[in-house]
Design an enzyme around this catalytic site. Structure first.
Site, short mmCIF file in Angstrom:
data_model
loop_
_atom_site.label_atom_id
_atom_site.label_comp_id
_atom_site.label_asym_id
_atom_site.label_seq_id
_atom_site.Cartn_x
_atom_site.Cartn_y
_atom_site.Cartn_z
N GLU A 58 4.60 25.27 23.09
CA GLU A 58 5.36 25.68 21.91
C GLU A 58 6.75 26.18 22.28
OE1 GLU A 58 4.26 24.79 19.20
OE2 GLU A 58 2.21 24.36 19.80
N HIS A 61 9.10 23.22 22.45
CA HIS A 61 9.59 22.85 21.12
C HIS A 61 10.74 23.77 20.70
CE1 HIS A 61 6.57 19.89 20.23
NE2 HIS A 61 5.56 20.74 20.21
#
Length: 266
Positions: A58, A61
């Site tokens: 994550e 991202h």
């Protein structure tokens, strides 16, 4: 005058540092072995390693989104690597861990909210989505480095090599599954910017169910066989045998007892 201090929205979270420490300590315990507690050490190593990989997934991202113009990811705490920042703790962490325990499958779990309107260019949107699965793939390459570099031999503790193999296999399954062009997964996120607005509107309602559909499909014997044959083939390319990943799952499920008569290639 009093001075106040606030934690930087990009400072690494103590929660993440604690996870890394748990991974290191449990890895040390797996290597040295503690009899009947070896399985518990493998469990701790794999679980902490899996959550660490989720955070890095994550973070990739969010970091790329920040680079391309979404300044809000920092304010939302995504750059701290704190797993509790990535949506709902139960759905983002608990559910994927349950899948690991049930079937030894690494499914994507966390998610970051990205203000797509702040980012210009379809390619940039695709790259942001691709960053997560690529992080899992890089993690798998690092975990299997001792295998494809020839550092693993007959003197390597069986539990240690099997734990590494199993955690690497989870990374590989996560990278493969999350790369599928299914709504709700990163593979679809790579494809979505290139679709027409009408197609995107039609597909959008199905996004919350994409992960469940993928998991359900894996229960179909024919699909399950093809998927695991692909995983075994890729792991074999990285020097990891199917026996090592299977014994890794047995060590991981310590509540079922230690695997007996473990025989691995030298």
């Amino acid at each position: 005058m009093t001075a106040t201090t606030t934690r930087s929205p990009q400072r690494v979270s103590p929660v993440f540092l604690g996870l890394v420490a748990a991974m290191v300590v449990s890895g040390w315990a797996v290597w040295h072995g503690f009899g009947d507690l070896t399985g518990l050490a493998v469990f701790a190593f794999v679980v902490s390693g899996w959550v660490v990989s989720l955070c890095l997934h994550e973070y990739a991202h969010a970091r790329l989104a920040l680079h391309y113009g979404d300044l809000g990811v920092a304010a939302r705490g995504y750059l701290t690597l704190n797993p509790l920042r990535y949506t709902h703790p139960l759905l983002s962490i608990g559910l994927p861990l349950l899948f690991v325990v049930m079937g030894g499958i690494g499914l994507p779990g966390g998610a970051v909210f990205i203000e797509r309107g702040r980012i210009r260019g379809r390619l940039r949107h695709s790259l942001i989505s691709a960053a997560g699965p690529l992080t899992n793939l890089v993690f798998a390459l690092l975990l299997t480095a001792p295998f494809w570099l020839g550092w693993v031999d007959a003197d390597t503790p069986a539990a240690a090599r099997c734990a590494l193999a199993f955690l690497a296999m989870l990374q590989m399954t996560a990278a493969l599954l999350n790369s599928l062009p299914v709504p709700g997964l990163d593979g679809y996120g790579v494809l979505e910017p290139w679709l027409s607005p009408s197609v995107r509107r039609q597909v959008e309602p199905f996004a919350p169910f994409g992960l469940l559909v993928v998991f359900a499909c894996l229960w179909v014997p024919e699909i399950n066989t093809v998927f695991w044959d692909l995983v075994d083939w890729l792991m074999d390319l990285l020097g990891v045998t199917g026996w090592e990943t299977r014994y890794g799952l047995e060590y991981f499920r310590f509540w079922q007892g230690q695997p007996q008569n473990v025989i691995l290639p030298g």
